[in-house]
Design a protein around this motif. Sequence first.
Motif, PDB file in Angstrom:
ATOM      1  N   ASN A 522      14.157  -7.814  16.930  1.00  0.00           N
ATOM      2  CA  ASN A 522      15.321  -8.515  17.477  1.00  0.00           C
ATOM      3  C   ASN A 522      16.554  -7.635  17.526  1.00  0.00           C
ATOM      4  OD1 ASN A 522      15.995  -8.328  14.794  1.00  0.00           O
ATOM      5  ND2 ASN A 522      15.847 -10.529  14.366  1.00  0.00           N
ATOM      6  N   ASN A 547      13.657 -13.996  21.598  1.00  0.00           N
ATOM      7  CA  ASN A 547      14.931 -13.639  20.966  1.00  0.00           C
ATOM      8  C   ASN A 547      16.087 -14.420  21.585  1.00  0.00           C
ATOM      9  OD1 ASN A 547      14.124 -11.772  18.988  1.00  0.00           O
ATOM     10  ND2 ASN A 547      14.014 -10.113  20.493  1.00  0.00           N
ATOM     11  N   HIS A 548      15.761 -15.271  22.581  1.00  0.00           N
ATOM     12  CA  HIS A 548      16.725 -16.203  23.179  1.00  0.00           C
ATOM     13  C   HIS A 548      17.961 -15.479  23.715  1.00  0.00           C
ATOM     14  CE1 HIS A 548      14.203 -19.209  21.263  1.00  0.00           C
ATOM     15  NE2 HIS A 548      14.377 -18.571  20.110  1.00  0.00           N
ATOM     16  N   ARG A 549      17.720 -14.456  24.532  1.00  0.00           N
ATOM     17  CA  ARG A 549      18.831 -13.683  25.071  1.00  0.00           C
ATOM     18  C   ARG A 549      18.384 -12.956  26.328  1.00  0.00           C
ATOM     19  NH1 ARG A 549      18.858  -8.855  20.448  1.00  0.00           N
ATOM     20  NH2 ARG A 549      16.814  -7.984  21.012  1.00  0.00           N
ATOM     21  N   GLN A 551      18.871  -9.043  27.970  1.00  0.00           N
ATOM     22  CA  GLN A 551      19.340  -7.702  27.657  1.00  0.00           C
ATOM     23  C   GLN A 551      19.546  -6.896  28.943  1.00  0.00           C
ATOM     24  OE1 GLN A 551      18.110  -5.569  24.074  1.00  0.00           O
ATOM     25  NE2 GLN A 551      16.371  -6.970  23.918  1.00  0.00           N
ATOM     26  N   LYS A 562      23.947  -7.219  25.631  1.00  0.00           N
ATOM     27  CA  LYS A 562      23.097  -8.405  25.630  1.00  0.00           C
ATOM     28  C   LYS A 562      23.942  -9.635  25.934  1.00  0.00           C
ATOM     29  CE  LYS A 562      23.486  -8.365  20.583  1.00  0.00           C
ATOM     30  NZ  LYS A 562      22.738  -8.118  19.334  1.00  0.00           N
ATOM     31  N   GLY A 564      24.112 -13.879  25.435  1.00  0.00           N
ATOM     32  CA  GLY A 564      23.609 -15.107  24.845  1.00  0.00           C
ATOM     33  C   GLY A 564      22.959 -14.931  23.490  1.00  0.00           C
ATOM     34  N   LYS A 565      22.690 -16.076  22.893  1.00  0.00           N
ATOM     35  CA  LYS A 565      21.951 -16.175  21.640  1.00  0.00           C
ATOM     36  C   LYS A 565      21.316 -17.553  21.604  1.00  0.00           C
ATOM     37  CE  LYS A 565      25.970 -17.863  19.064  1.00  0.00           C
ATOM     38  NZ  LYS A 565      26.847 -17.662  17.889  1.00  0.00           N
ATOM     39  N   GLU A 566      20.527 -17.810  20.559  1.00  0.00           N
ATOM     40  CA  GLU A 566      19.833 -19.090  20.497  1.00  0.00           C
ATOM     41  C   GLU A 566      20.831 -20.231  20.316  1.00  0.00           C
ATOM     42  OE1 GLU A 566      16.038 -21.236  18.263  1.00  0.00           O
ATOM     43  OE2 GLU A 566      16.880 -19.377  17.451  1.00  0.00           O
ATOM     44  N   GLN A 572      24.458 -19.884  25.891  1.00  0.00           N
ATOM     45  CA  GLN A 572      23.400 -19.753  24.887  1.00  0.00           C
ATOM     46  C   GLN A 572      22.069 -20.168  25.511  1.00  0.00           C
ATOM     47  OE1 GLN A 572      24.853 -22.236  21.682  1.00  0.00           O
ATOM     48  NE2 GLN A 572      26.020 -20.560  20.781  1.00  0.00           N
ATOM     49  N   ASP A 591      16.804 -21.232  31.700  1.00  0.00           N
ATOM     50  CA  ASP A 591      16.897 -21.575  30.276  1.00  0.00           C
ATOM     51  C   ASP A 591      15.888 -22.681  29.993  1.00  0.00           C
ATOM     52  OD1 ASP A 591      17.723 -21.792  27.695  1.00  0.00           O
ATOM     53  OD2 ASP A 591      19.730 -22.545  28.130  1.00  0.00           O
TER      54      ASP A 591
END
Length: 730
Positions: A522, A547-549, A551, A562, A564-566, A572, A591
């Motif tokens: 990650n 990894n909910h993003r 890159q 990168k 976003g995130k979870e 997100q 998403d």
Amino acid sequence: MEKPFPLITCGMCSKPYNDPRTLPCLHSFCLQCLHHEIEKSGSQQMFQCPICEQNTSIPVGGASVLPQNLHLGFQVEVAGYMSKMVNSSEVCCDECVDGRNGLAVVFCCMCHQFLCKVCRDHHSSSRKLSKHKTVLLDQAGARQLHTCMKPRDHYCSQPNHEDNKLIFYCKTCSMLVCRDCTTVTHKSHSVEELSTVAKTHQMEITGALEYAKEVVTKLTGATDENNRMREQAEISKRAAFLAVNQAFEILQQTLEERKKTLLSELGAILLPKTTALTLQKEQFEKMVGDIGHYTDMASQILQTHTDHEIVALGGLIATELQATLKRVQTISFTPNQHSNITVSVETYGLDRQLSKFGEIIVFSPSPSSSIWISISVARLGTRYQVKVQSKTSKGVKYPHGGEEVSGELRSKTHNGAVVYGEVEDHRDGTYTITLTPQTAGPHQLLITMDGQHVQNSPSDLGVRPKRDYRTLCDAQQVIQCNRPACVAIHDNGDIYVGSRDNCIYVFDQTGQLKNTIGSMGNGDGQFCNPSSISIKGEMLYVADTENHRVQKLTSSGRFLRKFGKEGTGQGQFNSPLAVIIDSNNKLIVSDCDNRRIQILNENDGWLLTIDVKGSGNNSFQSPWGLALEPQGNIHVAACGTNTIKVFTKEGIYVRMYGDPNHPSGIAIDDEGYSLVSEWSGNCISIYDPEGNKIHTVGSLKNPWGTALDPRDGSVFIPNYGTNTVLKYCV
């Protein structure tokens, strides 16, 4: 009569849960049902949740290692006791041997036992058990179980540990363990007390709930603002409709009044003319009558041949006839009022003015360039258009036509062959140039106005031969690649393949591996199940699903940033499955588990969310692959509903088409043809721009994505089930 308490049942077997296990989508099923579902899927990697159809990776060890839903298991236990209390008139005591002391009369909420009267008295007299809460076996007692009944302690299942409570949590193995396990099988693992871990999770959940409240508050505010704007738009619409109707009513009234005036003037002019003509006509008719009268009598006398009759009346008849004929000679045989009447009601200029009457003004940024092309790549023998806007030296649009505009398409390879365009002057400062390429290959587009090149001229334009996807049959190239999940083609012909090996393999045009980008993890430049790659210039955009993003890397693999995130907030992600980037550097992301499409500006962050939850045509589950059509609309592979959904970039639903079997990827060429990979259909379906299926390429195994070579339109398919990437030449 009150209804009995229902048991909590599994969504697969419709029976009370038996050892419920929870999937990542938070839907729970019996362990045995999950074993059966995984076996039925025939896959060792993934299966779908039967409720939401979300794809779930099969963990090593199968369904047995999925987390137990202890809360749901306890609710099932409570529901079972409640049902037994109200639905059975005879409940045996759990303490007595063979029920020798009679039927049960109470239930102990701490021991989870039904007790007869004797055992109840013993229970209440025991120092250790006297404080236990008991309830009567009736409706009222059953209702108390939810508040007074406590879960049982959980004990270790390892041999010789059966009497040990599970009071520790092994982080290494993600499981509950007893004290003895921490010194044996989990000796070197990261272990914490269960209460400490529970407090940590409780804090995380509490924080998430608080954040969720904030998000809901923001969404509620945004919804209120949206409603306010919609009300304003409705008010503006009504006012605009009223203004248009009033303006045209005035025009109609004015035209009607002018019509009456013209008709009145025409009547005033025609009346004396018609009166004079009528009097002259009557005079002509009287003369004809008089002459006829005398000629009739003269003819009769002449026919008798009697001299007496001729002498008696002949003189009189001859005298009157001659007198009448003399009067005729004194009048004009030309009609009175000999003139033509012409009404000038020419509508040519007026109808042109009326056709342009009124204007709808929308305040929005105007393009700065003076030339724009309707398509970026031309097709051999296909007409396309270039539009030119004339401007003043200060950049103000010139509102009149008349300039000398010319356009030509010059080949760079076929001895400089030239195609001259047809120019249409719209007389408002804009011009349309229509060209039909006659040769394939690179060309140069030249547009001049009054002998000078306009802005953006000359510009390069590629001309490609016409495609016929119905000829697709067998792959012309097979590239061996382990677990390919997505593919994208660089302008130089390099083939980038996202693999479930958690990396990106780069192959040259011959299929030889030349580079490997990333690894499992990650960190920056690492991946966990990359599912989509989009290439723009020398930049890679990768949907890093688990990894909910998203890159961004260079084409050589150097990490840049990168997105976003979870999470469920703006910008997100929860398992993003696809990413594409448009000409304005806007990222469009599928998403998946949040059931939405998000649009982000690479520099400014979140811009727009297309929510696909709810009801109606724009609602569906599992948004997967994405593609942009030449007109800019977004096509979404709606895996949950087996269709392709189309939205504008503003998020407005347009249409849907196709019936693909779990569509996973989609690509659209510059003519609007869609190529859709069908994960469960084991094929690629091709649709024309209107959404009609024209061809299918079968004999595949779990094709995951689709990509087109930007140079020649070749089709690349990651055939996941055979660990290959297939190339089809069109």
